[in-house]
Design a protein around this motif. Structure first.
Motif, PDB file in Angstrom:
ATOM      1  N   ALA A 101      14.251   5.550  -0.516  1.00  0.00           N
ATOM      2  CA  ALA A 101      14.807   5.504   0.851  1.00  0.00           C
ATOM      3  C   ALA A 101      13.698   5.264   1.859  1.00  0.00           C
ATOM      4  O   ALA A 101      13.850   4.474   2.817  1.00  0.00           O
ATOM      5  N   GLU A 102      12.552   5.932   1.626  1.00  0.00           N
ATOM      6  CA  GLU A 102      11.397   5.740   2.534  1.00  0.00           C
ATOM      7  C   GLU A 102      10.967   4.280   2.559  1.00  0.00           C
ATOM      8  O   GLU A 102      10.722   3.704   3.614  1.00  0.00           O
ATOM      9  N   MET A 103      10.888   3.662   1.376  1.00  0.00           N
ATOM     10  CA  MET A 103      10.447   2.274   1.279  1.00  0.00           C
ATOM     11  C   MET A 103      11.450   1.343   1.957  1.00  0.00           C
ATOM     12  O   MET A 103      11.075   0.381   2.613  1.00  0.00           O
ATOM     13  N   ASN A 163      13.409   2.137   4.436  1.00  0.00           N
ATOM     14  CA  ASN A 163      13.216   2.331   5.888  1.00  0.00           C
ATOM     15  C   ASN A 163      12.017   1.555   6.376  1.00  0.00           C
ATOM     16  O   ASN A 163      12.071   0.874   7.406  1.00  0.00           O
ATOM     17  N   LEU A 164      10.929   1.680   5.615  1.00  0.00           N
ATOM     18  CA  LEU A 164       9.694   0.998   6.008  1.00  0.00           C
ATOM     19  C   LEU A 164       9.924  -0.517   6.053  1.00  0.00           C
ATOM     20  O   LEU A 164       9.491  -1.201   6.995  1.00  0.00           O
ATOM     21  N   LYS A 165      10.668  -1.031   5.036  1.00  0.00           N
ATOM     22  CA  LYS A 165      10.917  -2.475   4.982  1.00  0.00           C
ATOM     23  C   LYS A 165      11.702  -2.925   6.228  1.00  0.00           C
ATOM     24  O   LYS A 165      11.322  -3.883   6.909  1.00  0.00           O
ATOM     25  N   ASN A 166      12.772  -2.181   6.546  1.00  0.00           N
ATOM     26  CA  ASN A 166      13.586  -2.544   7.723  1.00  0.00           C
ATOM     27  C   ASN A 166      12.757  -2.491   8.993  1.00  0.00           C
ATOM     28  O   ASN A 166      12.840  -3.368   9.851  1.00  0.00           O
ATOM     29  N   LEU A 167      11.951  -1.429   9.080  1.00  0.00           N
ATOM     30  CA  LEU A 167      11.111  -1.255  10.267  1.00  0.00           C
ATOM     31  C   LEU A 167      10.147  -2.432  10.424  1.00  0.00           C
ATOM     32  O   LEU A 167       9.987  -2.992  11.512  1.00  0.00           O
ATOM     33  N   LEU A 168       9.546  -2.837   9.302  1.00  0.00           N
ATOM     34  CA  LEU A 168       8.575  -3.941   9.359  1.00  0.00           C
ATOM     35  C   LEU A 168       9.259  -5.262   9.732  1.00  0.00           C
ATOM     36  O   LEU A 168       8.731  -6.041  10.516  1.00  0.00           O
ATOM     37  N   ILE A 169      10.492  -5.481   9.178  1.00  0.00           N
ATOM     38  CA  ILE A 169      11.199  -6.739   9.498  1.00  0.00           C
ATOM     39  C   ILE A 169      11.561  -6.787  10.977  1.00  0.00           C
ATOM     40  O   ILE A 169      11.306  -7.770  11.676  1.00  0.00           O
ATOM     41  N   VAL A 170      12.132  -5.661  11.481  1.00  0.00           N
ATOM     42  CA  VAL A 170      12.518  -5.625  12.901  1.00  0.00           C
ATOM     43  C   VAL A 170      11.272  -5.778  13.775  1.00  0.00           C
ATOM     44  O   VAL A 170      11.238  -6.568  14.736  1.00  0.00           O
ATOM     45  N   GLY A 171      10.209  -5.045  13.413  1.00  0.00           N
ATOM     46  CA  GLY A 171       8.950  -5.123  14.186  1.00  0.00           C
ATOM     47  C   GLY A 171       8.412  -6.536  14.191  1.00  0.00           C
ATOM     48  O   GLY A 171       7.973  -7.039  15.237  1.00  0.00           O
ATOM     49  N   PHE A 172       8.507  -7.214  13.041  1.00  0.00           N
ATOM     50  CA  PHE A 172       8.002  -8.583  12.929  1.00  0.00           C
ATOM     51  C   PHE A 172       8.787  -9.512  13.879  1.00  0.00           C
ATOM     52  O   PHE A 172       8.194 -10.288  14.635  1.00  0.00           O
ATOM     53  N   CYS A 173      10.137  -9.388  13.851  1.00  0.00           N
ATOM     54  CA  CYS A 173      10.959 -10.268  14.701  1.00  0.00           C
ATOM     55  C   CYS A 173      10.678 -10.009  16.176  1.00  0.00           C
ATOM     56  O   CYS A 173      10.499 -10.948  16.969  1.00  0.00           O
ATOM     57  N   SER A 210      11.473  10.720 -17.448  1.00  0.00           N
ATOM     58  CA  SER A 210      11.904   9.736 -16.431  1.00  0.00           C
ATOM     59  C   SER A 210      12.639  10.454 -15.308  1.00  0.00           C
ATOM     60  O   SER A 210      13.206  11.528 -15.515  1.00  0.00           O
ATOM     61  N   ALA A 211      12.591   9.853 -14.104  1.00  0.00           N
ATOM     62  CA  ALA A 211      13.325  10.387 -12.946  1.00  0.00           C
ATOM     63  C   ALA A 211      13.427   9.282 -11.903  1.00  0.00           C
ATOM     64  O   ALA A 211      12.716   8.275 -11.975  1.00  0.00           O
ATOM     65  N   VAL A 212      14.334   9.499 -10.960  1.00  0.00           N
ATOM     66  CA  VAL A 212      14.510   8.488  -9.904  1.00  0.00           C
ATOM     67  C   VAL A 212      13.966   9.067  -8.604  1.00  0.00           C
ATOM     68  O   VAL A 212      14.358  10.161  -8.202  1.00  0.00           O
ATOM     69  N   ASP A 213      13.067   8.304  -7.954  1.00  0.00           N
ATOM     70  CA  ASP A 213      12.475   8.787  -6.684  1.00  0.00           C
ATOM     71  C   ASP A 213      13.378   8.382  -5.516  1.00  0.00           C
ATOM     72  O   ASP A 213      13.079   7.443  -4.772  1.00  0.00           O
ATOM     73  N   LEU A 214      14.508   9.108  -5.389  1.00  0.00           N
ATOM     74  CA  LEU A 214      15.475   8.737  -4.342  1.00  0.00           C
ATOM     75  C   LEU A 214      14.835   8.756  -2.958  1.00  0.00           C
ATOM     76  O   LEU A 214      14.999   7.839  -2.150  1.00  0.00           O
ATOM     77  N   TYR A 215      14.054   9.812  -2.692  1.00  0.00           N
ATOM     78  CA  TYR A 215      13.429   9.962  -1.374  1.00  0.00           C
ATOM     79  C   TYR A 215      12.432   8.813  -1.111  1.00  0.00           C
ATOM     80  O   TYR A 215      12.443   8.186  -0.051  1.00  0.00           O
ATOM     81  N   GLY A 216      11.625   8.530  -2.147  1.00  0.00           N
ATOM     82  CA  GLY A 216      10.627   7.456  -2.011  1.00  0.00           C
ATOM     83  C   GLY A 216      11.295   6.104  -1.801  1.00  0.00           C
ATOM     84  O   GLY A 216      10.854   5.301  -0.961  1.00  0.00           O
ATOM     85  N   PHE A 224       0.834  -1.209   0.000  1.00  0.00           N
ATOM     86  CA  PHE A 224       0.000   0.000   0.000  1.00  0.00           C
ATOM     87  C   PHE A 224       0.871   1.263   0.000  1.00  0.00           C
ATOM     88  O   PHE A 224       0.681   2.184  -0.813  1.00  0.00           O
ATOM     89  N   ALA A 225       1.882   1.284   0.901  1.00  0.00           N
ATOM     90  CA  ALA A 225       2.763   2.459   0.994  1.00  0.00           C
ATOM     91  C   ALA A 225       3.539   2.637  -0.310  1.00  0.00           C
ATOM     92  O   ALA A 225       3.684   3.756  -0.836  1.00  0.00           O
ATOM     93  N   SER A 226       4.027   1.510  -0.872  1.00  0.00           N
ATOM     94  CA  SER A 226       4.821   1.594  -2.090  1.00  0.00           C
ATOM     95  C   SER A 226       3.970   2.127  -3.254  1.00  0.00           C
ATOM     96  O   SER A 226       4.410   2.985  -4.023  1.00  0.00           O
ATOM     97  N   GLU A 227       2.699   1.649  -3.339  1.00  0.00           N
ATOM     98  CA  GLU A 227       1.787   2.120  -4.395  1.00  0.00           C
ATOM     99  C   GLU A 227       1.552   3.617  -4.261  1.00  0.00           C
ATOM    100  O   GLU A 227       1.642   4.368  -5.227  1.00  0.00           O
ATOM    101  N   SER A 228       1.266   4.038  -3.032  1.00  0.00           N
ATOM    102  CA  SER A 228       0.894   5.439  -2.860  1.00  0.00           C
ATOM    103  C   SER A 228       2.102   6.354  -3.091  1.00  0.00           C
ATOM    104  O   SER A 228       1.975   7.420  -3.699  1.00  0.00           O
TER     105      SER A 228
END
Ligand code: ADP
Length: 454
Positions: A148-150, A152-162, A140-146, A29-33
């Protein structure tokens, strides 16, 4: 695996599944938005660049670029490719250069949103139409900020899951231990109930849950068992009692017959046989009566403090009376220094009968070879070891010697009924003790009796 561990694991797996699905959903959901919003920003820029390109007038073109520069700014690695109407050559070379699928170009032609994401780069395609002119802009362009956000979110979710897994397993374990607490209590209580204390009952708490139900059901079963045991016990007691009187009369009459002067020898022999056999029968019924009385509960017995060393001495006295040729030796060398470790609570008559059975058996089955008795203490128990050098018990049969009327296969030469040891075992169990037997055929047998001291 214990049920409580299984429950904790199932609970953990289920919760892990739910957390994982939620995390994946959140991530998608976050990645889509984030990517939608970036595509939108890129489309706005692409639109401005396209419109600027459509104007032949240089000053108007720079107005568009000024607006873009001032209000929007550049995106990282921002690139715009403009294809003018009928410029097929450029269109072809771009098609070869860019990693875009055919559907992307088809969408541009149909004037639908054309968006594509490849290797961290976002691509949009616009078809801008103005009277007399028509251009296609691929930006075309690269969403560097997006990105990085994704990340961060991935790491947060993995740590939260463990972390949540660890918490869930710990709580699951804790709760399953709590849930099974009453069941463990029931198991402990049930383990303590045997044929010797069938009058004991499980505690039933006031709650109306399944555990209370289980305890009640178990208590009902114990009620029924107790009644059955009592009926069986009374039957053996009554039968033994009923046998006693006629047997006493038979042996009395035989004795009377023997005392009559001048009776023929063969009649005398018959009276002797009747007397001997009736004596045996009397002994057997007495033993059965004792077995029935001790096999059920200790309610009828009188309990007192008894010193085991003194008790064993009196057993030796009994053995001396019954088998004067015995070679029973008591070794007091290992007596505990603390005399309290020799005192137990019990019934003297019963315990004397129990130890006499073992000691007399040792003399009998070793044809009066030396029998050693050692008294010592270990942990909370006082131990009495009775060792003989007799015929021993065949390995396969050791487990059965406490079964009423069982006699080992090597005892044909010796008289007996197979009642003494079951009686002894009942008495020792009645005193919360136990018996361990070690034996080797033709080498000897050791009975170790454990009794808890006070
Ligand atoms: P019994 O009247 O036959 O001696 P018990 O109940 O006293 O009956 O003993 C049961 C059986 O255990 C005996 O028949 C015998 O086979 C075995 N047993 C008991 N004590 C000894 C021993 N000290 N040596 C060898 N066998 C023994």
């Amino acid at each position: 695996m214990k049920i409580q561990n299984r429950i904790a694991l199932i609970f953990t797996f289920l919760t892990a599944g739910i957390i994982l699905s939620l995390s994946v959903f959140l991530y998608i959901f976050a990645s889509e938005s984030i990517s939608n919003s970036f595509f939108h920003r890129l489309e706005v820029r692409s639109d401005i660049v396209g419109h600027a390109a459509l104007h032949k007038n240089k000053s108007q073109t720079s107005i568009y670029y000024d607006i873009k520069e001032k209000h929007l700014g550049d995106l990282p690695d921002e690139q715009h490719r403009i294809i003018f109407h009928n410029d097929f050559k450029k269109a072809d070379s771009l098609k070869k250069k860019l990693p875009l699928p055919q559907t992307f170009y088809d969408a541009i032609v149909r004037k639908q949103p054309a968006r594509f994401f490849h290797n961290d780069t976002s691509y949009v395609g616009l078809n801008i139409i103005q009277p007399g002119e028509n251009i296609i802009v691929i930006s075309s362009a690269v969403d560097l900020y997006g990105l990085a956000e994704m990340e961060n979110l991935k790491n947060l979710l993995i740590v939260g899951f463990c972390i949540s897994l660890v918490f869930v397993f710990t709580f699951g374990k804790f709760f399953s231990i709590q849930i099974f607490q009453p069941i463990r209590r029931i198991i402990r209580n049930v383990k303590g109930i045997s044929a010797h204390n069938l009058n004991q009952r499980l505690m039933v708490d006031s709650s109306k849950d399944e555990i209370a139900d289980l305890s009640k059901t178990f208590n009902d079963m114990l009620d029924r068992l107790e009644i059955t045991f009592e009926i069986q016990n009374n039957f053996v007691s009554n039968a033994s009692h009923e046998f006693k009187t006629p047997l006493t009369i038979i042996s009395g009459e035989a004795q009377l017959g023997l005392s009559v002067p001048g009776i023929p020898d063969n009649v005398r022999d018959s009276f002797r046989t009747i007397f001997r056999e009736s004596e045996k029968m009397e002994h057997l019924t007495n033993s059965m009566l004792s077995l029935a009385q001790t096999g059920f509960d200790g309610k009828k017995e009188q309990w007192e403090e008894i010193r085991i060393d003194e008790l064993i001495l009196s057993v030796k006295g009994t053995a001396d009376q019954i088998i004067p040729a015995n070679k029973v030796e008591i070794n007091f060398d290992q007596l505990p220094e603390d005399e309290r470790k020799l005192v137990i609570i019990g019934n003297e008559t019963l315990l004397k009968a129990a130890f006499s059975n073992i000691v007399l058996n040792s003399c009998k089955y070793s044809d009066n070879a030396p029998v050693h008795i050692v008294i010592r203490s270990e942990d909370n128990y006082v131990l009495v070891e009775i060792t003989d050098e007799g015929i021993g018990i065949p390995d396969r049969e050791i487990a059965q010697i406490f079964v009423p009327f069982f006699r080992a296969s090597n005892t044909e030469k010796y008289k007996g009924y197979g009642i003494g040891l079951p009686l002894t075992n009942n008495i020792i169990k009645l005193h919360q003790g136990s018996i361990v037997v070690k034996s080797e055929v033709e080498i000897g047998t050791r009975f170790t009796v454990f009794l808890p001291f006070i």
